[in-house]
Design an enzyme around this catalytic site. Structure first.
Site, PDB file in Angstrom:
ATOM      1  N   LYS A 178       8.943  -6.405  -6.788  1.00 48.52           N
ATOM      2  CA  LYS A 178      10.142  -6.365  -6.059  1.00 48.52           C
ATOM      3  C   LYS A 178      10.961  -5.620  -7.103  1.00 48.52           C
ATOM      4  O   LYS A 178      12.087  -4.895  -6.656  1.00 48.52           O
ATOM      5  CB  LYS A 178      10.844  -7.746  -5.720  1.00 48.52           C
ATOM      6  CG  LYS A 178       9.895  -8.339  -4.413  1.00 48.52           C
ATOM      7  CD  LYS A 178      10.699  -9.711  -4.277  1.00 48.52           C
ATOM      8  CE  LYS A 178      10.103 -10.414  -2.971  1.00 48.52           C
ATOM      9  NZ  LYS A 178      10.511 -11.764  -2.543  1.00 48.52           N
TER      10      LYS A 178
ATOM     11  N   LYS B 249       0.256  -5.000   4.941  1.00 42.15           N
ATOM     12  CA  LYS B 249       0.878  -6.150   5.381  1.00 42.15           C
ATOM     13  C   LYS B 249       1.687  -5.940   6.524  1.00 42.15           C
ATOM     14  O   LYS B 249       2.766  -5.220   6.171  1.00 42.15           O
ATOM     15  CB  LYS B 249       1.260  -7.027   4.374  1.00 42.15           C
ATOM     16  CG  LYS B 249       1.442  -8.611   4.829  1.00 42.15           C
ATOM     17  CD  LYS B 249       1.712  -9.324   3.705  1.00 42.15           C
ATOM     18  CE  LYS B 249       2.160 -10.661   4.086  1.00 42.15           C
ATOM     19  NZ  LYS B 249       2.500 -11.710   3.020  1.00 42.15           N
TER      20      LYS B 249
ATOM     21  N   LYS C 284       8.734  -6.946   8.051  1.00 43.70           N
ATOM     22  CA  LYS C 284      10.084  -6.419   8.589  1.00 43.70           C
ATOM     23  C   LYS C 284      10.500  -5.307   7.981  1.00 43.70           C
ATOM     24  O   LYS C 284      11.438  -4.582   8.667  1.00 43.70           O
ATOM     25  CB  LYS C 284      11.033  -7.644   8.766  1.00 43.70           C
ATOM     26  CG  LYS C 284      11.585  -7.800   7.424  1.00 43.70           C
ATOM     27  CD  LYS C 284      12.827  -8.940   7.399  1.00 43.70           C
ATOM     28  CE  LYS C 284      13.200  -9.025   5.984  1.00 43.70           C
ATOM     29  NZ  LYS C 284      14.245  -7.913   5.790  1.00 43.70           N
TER      30      LYS C 284
END
Length: 343
Positions: A114, A206, A209
């Site tokens: 991240k 994966k 969203k």
């Protein structure tokens, strides 16, 4: 010390819950109500490690709570609440911040992913995220946590923090009258088939969203037409379905769709291939679409009803928070005494 069999898990309210969230987490929560005390949290404090629009955060929090209930979690049997209503999460997280080591945090794969090359500019909360996650679990002395592949490292860290607390404060724990470990060494509940759901457009990625293509995922709020359309358009290869699992090993899109069918039907991939092996996508995709609509359609309808009924959802969250707070405060009374705080 003997610990009550208890499950804790949480989902971050980041909006647009999808099939991966359902099969990888929410659906697996439901049967655990029959075997464990269950606490299911909407982890809104985790969500603000990156900036959130406040209105969007409130909407997404209610969406996760609605998904829990629509999937079959009974708010009278299990505890459903949002994390920020139980301030003891933050209090225990600070204690754990002082137990955990910076090196442990720097090794967390999700933080590296991240933060990327901008690790100096991300929030301190993002770095300390696993410490708060450990507090979420151990505040309730949870003995088990359902985990997917991407959360195993965080659970290992939770176990490390629990062990270090138990060791660092062993004398104080004993002096407070506790026999043995204060915090349990939480065990994982390993996932079943198809818990890692991949993109419908790229079987190597994966389902997420954040994917710019809406066709890559099935939202839990999609209607029947949208669900069927996305499955019909899902990326596949030209070959027929194999007769055994080994035949899926080099076919990520086929493996993903067979895995989704297996999970939605509570079957194994081998059982699915026993029925569909040798058949083409013109047969399999309509069958998968019908199954997905049958399973997800009623859940989506109930989610939409609950999301619109904010009075009911908010009452569920308040009631759950009140019940969670009783357990949390009992833990923190002991923790404050064990670490030496004067109250």
């Amino acid at each position: 010390m003997t610990f009550t069999p208890r499950v804790f898990s949480g989902i971050q309210p980041s909006g647009d819950l999808h099939l991966g969230n359902y099969l990888g987490a929410i659906r697996r929560f439901v049967p655990l109500q029959d075997t464990h005390d269950c606490i299911y949290c909407v982890v809104d404090m985790h969500a603000i490690t990156v900036w959130q629009d406040p209105d969007d955060l409130r909407r997404a929090t209610r969406e996760v709570a609605a998904a829990y209930v629509a999937a079959g979690i009974d708010p009278k049997r299990a505890i459903i609440f949002n994390q920020s209503q139980v301030i003891q999460h933050a209090e225990l997280a600070w204690v754990f911040n002082c137990i955990a080591r910076i090196g442990w945090m720097n090794r967390m794969t999700q933080f590296k992913d991240k933060a990327g090359k901008n690790s100096e500019n991300v929030s301190l909360g993002l770095l300390a995220y696993p410490s708060l996650m450990a507090a979420d679990i151990l505040l309730y002395k949870a003995t088990h946590v359902p985990v997917g592949d991407d959360q195993k490292q965080h659970l290992e860290l939770t176990r490390d923090i629990a062990a270090k607390f138990n060791n660092d404060y062993a004398a104080s724990i004993a002096a407070q009258g506790h026999d043995g470990e204060f915090f349990p060494i939480t065990e994982p509940l390993i996932a079943g088939p198809a818990t890692r759901i991949m993109s419908l457009r790229d079987g190597t990625k994966k389902m997420s969203k954040s994917d710019p293509s809406d066709q890559s995922r099935i939202s839990l709020l999609d209607d029947a037409d949208a669900i069927a359309r996305k499955i019909r358009k899902a990326t596949t290869d030209p070959a027929e379905l194999p007769h055994d699992i080994e035949g899926l090993s080099s076919r990520p899109e086929a493996d993903n769709l067979v895995g989704i069918y297996a999970a939605l039907s509570d079957r194994t991939k081998a059982q699915v291939l026993a029925e569909f092996g040798g058949k083409g996508w013109g047969t399999f995709k309509p069958a998968l679409a019908d199954l997905a609509v049958a399973v997800l359609g009623p859940m989506g309808d109930e989610m939409r009803r609950l999301i619109e009924d904010t009075t009911t959802i908010d009452a569920i969250l308040r009631d759950g928070a009140e019940r969670a707070r009783v357990i949390a405060e009992a833990t923190m009374v002991d923790v404050r005494s064990i670490v030496g705080f004067i109250r």
